[in-house]
Design a protein around this motif. Structure first.
Motif, mmCIF file in Angstrom:
data_model
loop_
_atom_site.group_PDB
_atom_site.id
_atom_site.type_symbol
_atom_site.label_atom_id
_atom_site.label_comp_id
_atom_site.label_asym_id
_atom_site.label_seq_id
_atom_site.Cartn_x
_atom_site.Cartn_y
_atom_site.Cartn_z
ATOM 1 N N ILE A 31 -0.624 -3.664 -2.349
ATOM 2 C CA ILE A 31 0.129 -2.407 -2.410
ATOM 3 C C ILE A 31 -0.275 -1.597 -3.636
ATOM 4 N N ALA A 32 -0.461 -2.267 -4.782
ATOM 5 C CA ALA A 32 -0.892 -1.565 -5.989
ATOM 6 C C ALA A 32 -2.288 -0.960 -5.793
ATOM 7 N N VAL A 34 -3.622 0.051 -2.930
ATOM 8 C CA VAL A 34 -3.497 1.197 -2.022
ATOM 9 C C VAL A 34 -2.933 2.400 -2.766
ATOM 10 N N ILE A 35 -1.920 2.168 -3.602
ATOM 11 C CA ILE A 35 -1.348 3.267 -4.381
ATOM 12 C C ILE A 35 -2.391 3.836 -5.327
ATOM 13 N N TYR A 36 -3.173 2.972 -5.947
ATOM 14 C CA TYR A 36 -4.213 3.432 -6.877
ATOM 15 C C TYR A 36 -5.273 4.259 -6.157
ATOM 16 N N PHE A 38 -5.075 5.875 -3.100
ATOM 17 C CA PHE A 38 -4.660 7.041 -2.328
ATOM 18 C C PHE A 38 -3.623 7.924 -3.004
ATOM 19 N N GLY A 39 -2.926 7.445 -3.998
ATOM 20 C CA GLY A 39 -1.887 8.284 -4.561
ATOM 21 C C GLY A 39 -1.696 8.098 -6.042
ATOM 22 N N GLY A 40 -2.622 7.474 -6.686
ATOM 23 C CA GLY A 40 -2.453 7.173 -8.097
ATOM 24 C C GLY A 40 -2.591 8.366 -9.008
ATOM 25 N N ASP A 42 -3.485 12.915 -9.128
ATOM 26 C CA ASP A 42 -3.718 14.172 -8.429
ATOM 27 C C ASP A 42 -4.693 14.974 -9.273
#
Length: 62
Positions: A31-32, A34-36, A38-40, A42
């Motif tokens: 999960i970490a 994936v967050i890094y 795709f959404g870590g 902007d």
């Protein structure tokens, strides 16, 4: 050589908390990741990588 006394049921009971812990750790790491990816961050709001401060610098002339 083989183990003299193997009790699969007893060993599975002893190892189940460890296996559950490893599964939880792998899930958190996934999960970490994936967050890094795709959404870590902007890039539009990241001011550290912005080219604007460099464009506003004055150049020294001789």
């Amino acid at each position: 050589m083989s183990a003299p006394d193997t009790e699969i049921e007893k060993q599975s009971k002893r190892h189940s908390p460890l296996l559950i812990g490893m599964a939880i750790a792998l899930t958190v790491a996934f999960i970490a990741g994936v967050i890094y990816l795709f959404g870590g961050f902007d890039p539009e709001t990241d001011e550290a990588t912005s080219a604007e401060p460099a464009a506003n610098q004055q150049t020294l002339t001789d």
